[in-house]
Design a protein around this motif. Structure first.
Motif, PDB file in Angstrom:
ATOM      1  N   UNK A   1      43.621  42.151  45.315  1.00  0.00           N
ATOM      2  CA  UNK A   1      43.990  41.771  43.941  1.00  0.00           C
ATOM      3  C   UNK A   1      42.999  40.721  43.456  1.00  0.00           C
ATOM      4  N   UNK A   2      42.321  41.022  42.359  1.00  0.00           N
ATOM      5  CA  UNK A   2      41.311  40.127  41.817  1.00  0.00           C
ATOM      6  C   UNK A   2      41.765  39.538  40.487  1.00  0.00           C
ATOM      7  N   UNK A   3      41.220  38.356  40.207  1.00  0.00           N
ATOM      8  CA  UNK A   3      41.442  37.754  38.884  1.00  0.00           C
ATOM      9  C   UNK A   3      40.667  38.563  37.833  1.00  0.00           C
ATOM     10  N   UNK A   4      41.202  38.666  36.630  1.00  0.00           N
ATOM     11  CA  UNK A   4      40.458  39.293  35.525  1.00  0.00           C
ATOM     12  C   UNK A   4      39.406  38.300  35.045  1.00  0.00           C
ATOM     13  N   UNK A   5      38.170  38.752  35.071  1.00  0.00           N
ATOM     14  CA  UNK A   5      37.087  37.867  34.706  1.00  0.00           C
ATOM     15  C   UNK A   5      36.923  37.836  33.180  1.00  0.00           C
ATOM     16  N   UNK A   6      36.926  36.601  32.621  1.00  0.00           N
ATOM     17  CA  UNK A   6      36.710  36.437  31.184  1.00  0.00           C
ATOM     18  C   UNK A   6      35.214  36.306  30.924  1.00  0.00           C
ATOM     19  N   UNK A   7      34.783  36.843  29.801  1.00  0.00           N
ATOM     20  CA  UNK A   7      33.367  36.764  29.417  1.00  0.00           C
ATOM     21  C   UNK A   7      33.227  35.742  28.307  1.00  0.00           C
TER      22      UNK A   7
ATOM     23  N   UNK B   1      50.888  42.508  40.562  1.00  0.00           N
ATOM     24  CA  UNK B   1      50.617  41.289  41.305  1.00  0.00           C
ATOM     25  C   UNK B   1      50.355  40.144  40.335  1.00  0.00           C
ATOM     26  N   UNK B   2      50.917  38.981  40.638  1.00  0.00           N
ATOM     27  CA  UNK B   2      50.831  37.826  39.753  1.00  0.00           C
ATOM     28  C   UNK B   2      49.813  36.795  40.223  1.00  0.00           C
ATOM     29  N   UNK B   3      49.247  37.031  41.411  1.00  0.00           N
ATOM     30  CA  UNK B   3      48.292  36.083  41.966  1.00  0.00           C
ATOM     31  C   UNK B   3      47.227  36.845  42.750  1.00  0.00           C
ATOM     32  N   UNK B   4      46.011  36.340  42.693  1.00  0.00           N
ATOM     33  CA  UNK B   4      44.906  36.969  43.409  1.00  0.00           C
ATOM     34  C   UNK B   4      45.141  36.902  44.918  1.00  0.00           C
ATOM     35  N   UNK B   5      44.629  37.891  45.624  1.00  0.00           N
ATOM     36  CA  UNK B   5      44.688  37.862  47.084  1.00  0.00           C
ATOM     37  C   UNK B   5      43.527  37.076  47.675  1.00  0.00           C
ATOM     38  N   UNK B   6      42.679  36.530  46.837  1.00  0.00           N
ATOM     39  CA  UNK B   6      41.559  35.710  47.292  1.00  0.00           C
ATOM     40  C   UNK B   6      40.562  36.523  48.103  1.00  0.00           C
ATOM     41  N   UNK B   7      40.160  35.964  49.233  1.00  0.00           N
ATOM     42  CA  UNK B   7      39.194  36.644  50.099  1.00  0.00           C
ATOM     43  C   UNK B   7      39.864  37.674  51.006  1.00  0.00           C
TER      44      UNK B   7
ATOM     45  N   UNK C   1      42.982  46.040  42.568  1.00  0.00           N
ATOM     46  CA  UNK C   1      43.634  45.958  41.268  1.00  0.00           C
ATOM     47  C   UNK C   1      43.427  44.558  40.712  1.00  0.00           C
ATOM     48  N   UNK C   2      43.975  44.281  39.550  1.00  0.00           N
ATOM     49  CA  UNK C   2      43.790  42.997  38.872  1.00  0.00           C
ATOM     50  C   UNK C   2      45.128  42.282  38.731  1.00  0.00           C
ATOM     51  N   UNK C   3      45.050  40.981  38.655  1.00  0.00           N
ATOM     52  CA  UNK C   3      46.236  40.168  38.409  1.00  0.00           C
ATOM     53  C   UNK C   3      46.877  40.574  37.081  1.00  0.00           C
ATOM     54  N   UNK C   4      48.192  40.725  37.069  1.00  0.00           N
ATOM     55  CA  UNK C   4      48.992  41.060  35.884  1.00  0.00           C
ATOM     56  C   UNK C   4      48.740  42.473  35.361  1.00  0.00           C
ATOM     57  N   UNK C   5      48.060  43.282  36.125  1.00  0.00           N
ATOM     58  CA  UNK C   5      47.840  44.668  35.714  1.00  0.00           C
ATOM     59  C   UNK C   5      48.821  45.571  36.459  1.00  0.00           C
TER      60      UNK C   5
END
Length: 328
Positions: free
Chosen positions: A320-326, A275-281, A191-195
């Motif tokens: 949990x992944x960060x939402x990638x901005x383009x 989730x408010x923070x990425x789970x990283x690796x 899932x994504x952070x803040x989603x």
């Protein structure tokens, strides 16, 4: 399951090789054939046909401090069986002359039983103590010598812990098995952070389950039933928001949570997590726990009587992944 413990005689045999107790029998059983009584579970017969099944089932854990009975008294021997149990012990001489003489006086010489009560074969049973396999505090408190009870009569009033429907209900509680609690998530797995992530359970798996414990020779029984009540979501990190805020999703009209469907992306899930923070690796360990309301009915008890709630849960990985901005 409970291990047979014969007061006096068997206790002498339970301390072998440095006071190491004999292991309990491999599993429960119990049967009656005319005046023949065979049992390795206190005369208790379990009907598990309405219990949970499948590879993911497990025993519930009491939500409040509580344990099944530590020991209890129930029918164990016919006259012939008691004779077959005691005489080899006396012949071995391992328990000492004085103890053997006292036992012979009690069960053979008529004080109070004559020739193991063989003249009353088919009219009752010798009762003895049984011990919970986990040896909880009080497991060795049932120290009454083996005693006779006529069929249809209650045990002597001064005998504590004589088996009752309530004790059977508590023993059945320990046999309850419920299905695992892996929730369905959307998005699934990652899932994504803040989603907001929706969570729900396949309610077809979460139906009431029950186990009936009985002692056929006494004509008593008790059925212990577990009913799913609520789902608790624990995200596995403090950097998360649960829906609802308590993290407890109540069962509503037989449903636990709500399945995600197209067009609900902007809605707040009735059951889920953000989730408010990425789970990283790594990943977060989301834990889903079902609380089961438990009650019993039985011989002479038609109105359900409550037992402590039970819980059963499991963990699952959530990335949990960060939402990638383009950038353009």
């Amino acid at each position: 399951m409970p291990v047979l413990l014969l007061p006096g005689a068997a206790r002498a045999d339970d301390t072998l090789d440095g006071n190491t107790q004999n292991p309990p029998p491999a599993g429960p059983s119990g049967d009656v054939d005319g005046d023949k009584l065979t049992s390795t579970a206190g005369g208790v017969v379990f009907d598990r046909s309405k219990n949970g099944s499948g590879s993911s089932v497990g025993a519930v854990t009491s939500a409040t401090p509580w344990t099944p009975p530590a020991c209890w008294y129930a029918p164990k021997y016919t006259p012939a069986q008691l004779q077959a149990t005691l005489e080899p012990i006396w012949e071995a001489g391992s328990t000492g002359y004085e103890w053997d003489a006292e036992q012979r006086k009690r069960y053979v010489d008529g004080d109070p039983y004559k020739d193991f009560n063989k003249d009353k074969t088919g009219e009752g049973y010798f009762w003895d103590s049984y011990v919970n396999k986990n040896y909880p505090p009080g497991w060795n408190s049932c120290e009454e010598p083996i005693f006779w009870v006529d069929q249809g009569d209650p045990p002597p009033a001064d005998i504590e812990n004589a088996v009752t429907p309530e004790i059977l209900a508590q023993l059945a509680y320990a046999e309850i098995r419920v299905p695992g609690t892996e929730v369905t998530l959307a998005p699934e797995g990652t899932t994504k952070v803040n989603l907001p992530t929706w969570a729900w359970l396949d309610t077809a798996q979460f139906k009431p389950v029950s186990v009936t414990a009985s002692i056929p020779v006494l004509g008593i029984q008790a059925t212990t039933t577990a009913v799913p009540d609520s789902l608790k979501i624990e995200p596995g990190t403090g950097d998360a928001t649960t829906y609802p805020a308590s993290g407890v999703c109540e069962i509503n009209n037989g449903k636990i949570g709500e399945a995600y469907a197209a067009g609900k992306a902007d809605e707040t899930p009735p059951c889920g997590v953000k989730y408010l923070r990425s789970s990283g690796e790594d990943s977060y360990k989301l834990r889903a726990t079902i609380t089961w309301k438990i009650h019993w009915t039985g011989t002479g008890v038609n109105v359900p009587v409550g037992l402590p709630d039970g819980e059963f849960g499991a963990e699952q990985d959530v990335v949990v992944q960060e939402i990638q901005a383009v950038n353009r």
